[in-house]
Scaffold this active site. Structure first.
Site, PDB file in Angstrom:
ATOM      1  N   ASP A  68       1.028  -1.894   0.091  1.00  0.00           N
ATOM      2  CA  ASP A  68      -0.141   0.156  -0.176  1.00  0.00           C
ATOM      3  C   ASP A  68       1.038   1.552   0.128  1.00  0.00           C
ATOM      4  O   ASP A  68       0.705   2.244   0.295  1.00  0.00           O
ATOM      5  CB  ASP A  68      -0.695  -0.588   1.283  1.00  0.00           C
ATOM      6  CG  ASP A  68      -1.883   1.101   1.000  1.00  0.00           C
ATOM      7  OD1 ASP A  68      -1.626   1.608   0.332  1.00  0.00           O
ATOM      8  OD2 ASP A  68      -2.231   1.660   2.499  1.00  0.00           O
ATOM      9  N   ASN A 110      -3.152   3.635  12.494  1.00  0.00           N
ATOM     10  CA  ASN A 110      -4.411   2.467  12.720  1.00  0.00           C
ATOM     11  C   ASN A 110      -4.004   0.815  12.280  1.00  0.00           C
ATOM     12  O   ASN A 110      -4.522   0.274  12.805  1.00  0.00           O
ATOM     13  CB  ASN A 110      -5.396   3.367  11.750  1.00  0.00           C
ATOM     14  CG  ASN A 110      -6.885   2.044  11.399  1.00  0.00           C
ATOM     15  OD1 ASN A 110      -7.311   2.563  12.693  1.00  0.00           O
ATOM     16  ND2 ASN A 110      -7.032   1.489  10.420  1.00  0.00           N
ATOM     17  N   ARG A 207       1.254  13.512  10.011  1.00  0.00           N
ATOM     18  CA  ARG A 207      -0.257  13.254   8.753  1.00  0.00           C
ATOM     19  C   ARG A 207      -0.534  12.697  10.578  1.00  0.00           C
ATOM     20  O   ARG A 207      -0.024  10.934  10.062  1.00  0.00           O
ATOM     21  CB  ARG A 207      -0.037  13.245   8.344  1.00  0.00           C
ATOM     22  CG  ARG A 207      -1.740  13.065   7.466  1.00  0.00           C
ATOM     23  CD  ARG A 207      -0.688  12.759   5.777  1.00  0.00           C
ATOM     24  NE  ARG A 207      -2.409  11.992   5.112  1.00  0.00           N
ATOM     25  CZ  ARG A 207      -2.743  11.447   4.592  1.00  0.00           C
ATOM     26  NH1 ARG A 207      -1.843  10.047   4.890  1.00  0.00           N
ATOM     27  NH2 ARG A 207      -3.662  11.337   4.103  1.00  0.00           N
ATOM     28  N   ASP A 209      -2.505   8.934   9.953  1.00  0.00           N
ATOM     29  CA  ASP A 209      -3.237   8.861   9.126  1.00  0.00           C
ATOM     30  C   ASP A 209      -4.827   7.972   9.442  1.00  0.00           C
ATOM     31  O   ASP A 209      -4.696   7.216  10.421  1.00  0.00           O
ATOM     32  CB  ASP A 209      -2.103   7.377   7.846  1.00  0.00           C
ATOM     33  CG  ASP A 209      -2.957   6.822   7.058  1.00  0.00           C
ATOM     34  OD1 ASP A 209      -3.016   6.938   5.710  1.00  0.00           O
ATOM     35  OD2 ASP A 209      -3.314   5.227   7.266  1.00  0.00           O
ATOM     36  N   TYR A 213     -10.582   5.913  12.856  1.00  0.00           N
ATOM     37  CA  TYR A 213     -10.874   4.309  13.269  1.00  0.00           C
ATOM     38  C   TYR A 213     -10.380   3.440  13.918  1.00  0.00           C
ATOM     39  O   TYR A 213     -10.330   2.100  13.840  1.00  0.00           O
ATOM     40  CB  TYR A 213     -10.475   3.641  11.794  1.00  0.00           C
ATOM     41  CG  TYR A 213     -10.788   4.232  10.162  1.00  0.00           C
ATOM     42  CD1 TYR A 213     -12.546   4.142   9.807  1.00  0.00           C
ATOM     43  CD2 TYR A 213      -9.908   5.032   8.993  1.00  0.00           C
ATOM     44  CE1 TYR A 213     -12.753   5.365   9.652  1.00  0.00           C
ATOM     45  CE2 TYR A 213     -10.711   6.013   8.117  1.00  0.00           C
ATOM     46  CZ  TYR A 213     -11.822   5.884   7.946  1.00  0.00           C
ATOM     47  OH  TYR A 213     -11.928   6.657   7.195  1.00  0.00           O
ATOM     48  N   GLU A 251      -5.432  13.205   9.382  1.00  0.00           N
ATOM     49  CA  GLU A 251      -6.847  12.595   8.042  1.00  0.00           C
ATOM     50  C   GLU A 251      -8.197  12.035   8.469  1.00  0.00           C
ATOM     51  O   GLU A 251      -8.154  10.849   8.800  1.00  0.00           O
ATOM     52  CB  GLU A 251      -5.901  11.708   6.962  1.00  0.00           C
ATOM     53  CG  GLU A 251      -6.199  11.445   5.506  1.00  0.00           C
ATOM     54  CD  GLU A 251      -6.528  10.042   5.495  1.00  0.00           C
ATOM     55  OE1 GLU A 251      -6.542  10.137   3.893  1.00  0.00           O
ATOM     56  OE2 GLU A 251      -6.653   8.844   5.726  1.00  0.00           O
TER      57      GLU A 251
HETATM   58  C1  GLC Z   1      -4.484   6.938   4.150  1.00  0.00           C
HETATM   59  C2  GLC Z   1      -3.986   7.412   2.772  1.00  0.00           C
HETATM   60  C3  GLC Z   1      -3.937   5.554   2.065  1.00  0.00           C
HETATM   61  C4  GLC Z   1      -3.672   4.405   2.558  1.00  0.00           C
HETATM   62  C5  GLC Z   1      -4.561   4.494   3.707  1.00  0.00           C
HETATM   63  C6  GLC Z   1      -3.834   2.921   4.393  1.00  0.00           C
HETATM   64  O1  GLC Z   1      -6.094   7.132   3.275  1.00  0.00           O
HETATM   65  O2  GLC Z   1      -3.608   8.071   2.001  1.00  0.00           O
HETATM   66  O3  GLC Z   1      -2.512   6.064   1.250  1.00  0.00           O
HETATM   67  O4  GLC Z   1      -3.808   3.635   1.116  1.00  0.00           O
HETATM   68  O5  GLC Z   1      -4.298   5.751   4.410  1.00  0.00           O
HETATM   69  O6  GLC Z   1      -3.286   3.296   4.947  1.00  0.00           O
END
Ligand code: GLC
Length: 824
Positions: A68, A110, A207, A209, A213, A251
């Protein structure tokens, strides 16, 4: 040695920031292995500094199986060896700080990669044990059944079976990204440790992420839970206690109300992305209607003083359409995906330029909105040069291709065999790197890159963009988005024509009556705002930033000007009071005038040296020569004609040029204004008539002489009309009957005036036809035979501008050209 403390210290730095998002692997490959690295980024820091951004947001750079793009972290404490090591990372932080660039990194808490030792340990640990409980397990894959799936294209469920653990594990994203269990205090401790590690190294912020959740609770959608907010508050308290000026950027892809919750009461995250506004900017431009933008901002709650939204047009993911209604989503898909393959999950995998059909005017307009709306703008690498994309690469890789530096091999990104690159460069005919690259745009002042540099650097001059509040104006023409951004005394008026056709728009600006809008990019002054709606005309996709400034010399309202009452005009100059008049009335007025050249000097005294009466009882006027003495340097003479304009009501006052007003003056009980006589048409025209008649006026032994070169030189029978030219510099210019040009010198001297002498010589003696012909002059002839030249009259030369503007324009072009030359 450069100390990182050299970076400007400022608690709220993120409010004025301009963030540049980039991936190490995509930026610049320094060692030719086909993948970008920290050394490469170091080498390109000059580029980012030159672009003008103030912070770099680095996408994940940790060891990872990269399923990812690094958001699947296998080790939180080191750097993916392909990109570099901790040593070079430290050097990067230092070099960035030296350039006043902050560094924001990713804290993906997360979930981890399933390759992370914690997961490998957990799947083998005893069910119920602390190590096992680093993640979320269940025997029942129907647990938390109300929770939506985010990666709808690849994941059928948020649970996956682990054959080793013989249990299901929870994941909100890919199945190879198990979610950490935040109910386990050991996990929380691990996170604090990771944060400390990077913050100590000098990272300026994280940031966070996928932050909504973190916790799971039955019968909820497991998003934005109170437990999640509480954990973030603890995180913030921890950071604040140990460090200064660090940033937490959440985010949280949520509706405004839920998003704003991540600010807490100013005790949670400092910043948070405004996800919903992003697709609405695209909608507004497509629909050519401002409603989608005004509506979402109206729905956005106000946020604590110390907090800030982060806004963006594009990022490393798909253009997400989660925070729009079903109808809006349909509209966006229909309008912005020409090829079905561009769709992914709940969004569109395109870069900015392809989304906007590679239209320069739309790209400018969208960026203009990004830089004007409340929040800190985030630019995605490559969008500043209008890079294209390639959705055939799968997942979101099409928007993550190598940065295009030049027309050389691999777009100048890497020396590697093109087949070895981590992703191929863009060769789409419309966006091929041979034409879309940094090098070619740096050399062209009209390029998108230069436009971006200009808007970034212009924005940085006005705190109102980062900190001001927003107030929408509601002109009848809905294709024009109009609002003000106000911070302390700074007022910026923002106008954007969302349509592809020209528009006229009338805007109520009565609140700013008397202000002169200055168009920020050009520094051009627009007509003053009056009590009536202000008419703007705008080209297709046009945009304006106006600084609403009080007019030059406009010190507060007219009422703030001095008030004088006399019985007769002559009393102004009476021996007992003239000193006060000179110091308190004339001196402050002249000081504020554009043509007064000695603003930097300390004035010791101002005295009226000559006073030539030129009026009558009805319209008194006096032509003054003033002697300025300074604390240092030579004395100077300035001339100022004074006139009185009788006023009967507010309307007649409004007719007087505000700049010319010296004081409110009632004479013998009649109301009126004392003004600079040149602005009084009656006075001006009188000068012309005197010139026609070659008048000589005696005054205290001196003589005011109106002289013309020959009797036939000046034709002035009948009506005279005159106007003052707006380009005011150190002189004031008047055009008579559209035929004669009079230059009124402001700073005068009782000796030869070279301007007049040369012009006269060239006309009369040399018969040189390439200068505007000399016609006449007005001078004061003294008893001792010396002369003070007050004005010169010439033939006007039809011209589309003036030398001052011409020189300024030429210099600007020159500097633009120099800036685009390669640095030596
Ligand atoms: C956030 C990131 C994305 C990633 C996801 C899971 O949404 O911006 O690129 O795939 O988290 O980590």
């Amino acid at each position: 040695m450069i100390d990182k403390q050299e970076i400007e210290d400022n608690v709220h730095w993120y409010k004025d920031a301009i963030i540049y998002e980039l991936h190490i692997k995509a930026f610049y490959d320094s060692n030719g292995d086909g993948v970008g690295d920290f050394q490469g980024l170091l080498e390109k820091l000059d580029y980012l500094e030159d672009l003008g951004v103030t912070a770099i947001w680095l996408l994940p750079f940790y060891p990872s199986p990269l399923r990812d793009d690094g958001y699947d972290i296998a080790d939180y404490y080191s750097i993916n060896p392909t990109y570099g090591d901790i040593k070079i990372f430290r050097q990067f932080i230092k070099e960035a700080h030296r350039r006043n660039l902050r560094v924001i990194t990713e804290l993906v808490i997360n979930h981890t990669s399933d390759q992370h030792p914690w997961f490998q340990r957990a799947r083998r640990a005893k069910p119920g044990s602390n190590y096992r409980n680093y993640y979320v397990w269940s025997d029942d894959p129907n647990k938390y059944k109300d929770v939506r799936i985010i990666f709808t294209d690849t994941e059928p469920s948020n649970w996956s079976w682990d054959p080793v653990a013989k249990s299901y594990y929870w994941h909100r994203f890919f199945s190879h990204q198990p979610d950490l269990n935040f109910d386990n205090p050991s996990v929380q401790k691990e996170i604090f440790k990771i944060m400390d590690f990077w913050l100590k190294m000098g990272v300026d912020g994280f940031r966070l992420d996928a932050v909504p959740y973190l916790f799971e609770r039955e019968n909820t959608n497991c998003e934005n839970l109170p437990e999640t907010h509480q954990f973030l508050k603890n995180l913030r308290a921890h950071v604040d206690q140990k460090f200064d000026n660090k940033l937490l950027l959440a985010e949280a892809n949520m509706w405004p109300e839920d998003s704003a919750a991540y600010f807490g009461d100013g005790d949670e995250c400092h910043m948070n992305y405004h996800f919903p506004i992003m697709p609405r900017m695209f909608m507004a431009v497509k629909m050519e209607d401002r409603y989608p933008i005004t509506d979402i901002i109206d729905q956005t709650p106000s946020i604590p003083e110390s907090c800030q939204w982060a806004i963006f047009l594009r990022n490393h993911d798909e253009l997400t359409l989660e925070m729009v209604t079903d109808e809006e989503r349909d509209y966006m898909y229909k309008m912005y995906t020409k090829d079905l393959q561009a769709k992914i999950n709940v969004g569109i995998r395109h870069r900015l330029a392809p989304l906007l059909d590679n239209s320069r005017s739309k790209i400018e307009l969208m960026n203009f909105l990004l830089f004007s709306l409340p929040g800190t703008p985030v630019i995605y690498y490559g969008d500043e040069i209008g890079m294209g994309d390639n959705f055939y690469l799968g997942d979101r890789d099409g928007v993550r291709t190598p940065m295009q530096w030049s027309a050389n091999k691999n777009a100048g990104f890497s020396e590697a065999n093109p087949q070895k690159l981590y992703l191929p460069v863009i060769i789409d005919p419309g966006y091929r790197y041979e034409s879309i690259n940094v090098e070619s745009q740096q050399g062209n002042p009209s390029s998108l890159l230069w436009w971006m540099k200009r808007i970034i650097n212009t924005r940085k001059q006005f705190k109102a963009f980062g900190r001001g509040d927003i107030h929408f104006l509601a002109p009848a023409n809905a294709k024009v988005l109009a609002f003000t951004r106000v911070y302390e005394k700074q007022v910026i008026l923002v106008l954007a024509n969302l349509s592809r056709f020209s528009q006229a728009v009338e805007i109520e600006l009565t609140e700013f009556e008397g202000f002169a809008p200055v168009e920020i990019f050009s520094q051009n002054k627009f007509p003053k705002i009056t009590g009536k709606p202000y008419l703007f005309t705008m080209g297709p996709h046009g945009y304006y930033w106006f600084l609403l400034e009080k007019e030059e010399g406009y010190q507060g309202s007219r009422d703030a000007l001095p008030q004088i009452k006399v019985d007769r005009w002559e009393e102004l100059f009476a021996a007992q009071t003239v000193a006060r008049f000179e110091q308190k009335i004339l001196q402050p007025y002249i000081r504020a005038c554009r043509w007064f050249g000695s603003k930097a000097k300390v004035i010791k005294s101002v005295k009226i040296k000559e006073n030539i009466s030129l009026g009558d009882k009805e319209r008194p006027a006096s032509w003054l020569i003033l002697d300025f003495q300074y604390n240092e340097g030579l004395a100077e003479l300035y001339q100022l004609p004074l006139a009185w304009v009788k006023t009967t009501d507010e309307e007649s006052v409004k007719l007087i040029n505000r700049k010319s007003m010296i004081a409110k003056l009632s004479i013998g009980g009649e109301e009126g204004w004392l003004i600079d006589g040149v602005f009084d048409e009656h006075f001006r025209n009188k000068l012309f008539n005197h010139l026609v008649k070659r008048q000589k006026i005696k005054t205290n032994g001196d003589q005011l002489v109106f002289h013309t070169a020959s009797r036939s030189a000046l034709k002035g029978e009948g009506e005279v009309n005159s106007k003052i030219l707006s380009a005011e510099q150190s002189n004031t210019s008047v055009i008579y009957n559209g035929t004669y040009f009079m230059k009124l010198y402001r700073k005068v001297d009782n000796t030869i005036n070279p301007d007049l002498e040369i012009t006269r010589f060239l006309t009369e003696k040399a018969q040189f036809s390439s200068v505007p012909n000399f016609i006449g002059d007005i001078s004061l002839q003294h008893k001792d035979q010396t002369r003070t030249i007050l004005a010169m009259v010439q033939e006007p030369v039809p011209n589309p501008g003036d030398a001052w503007e011409y020189t300024k324009d030429e210099l600007q072009h020159y500097f633009e050209r120099v800036l685009t030359l390669p640095k030596v």
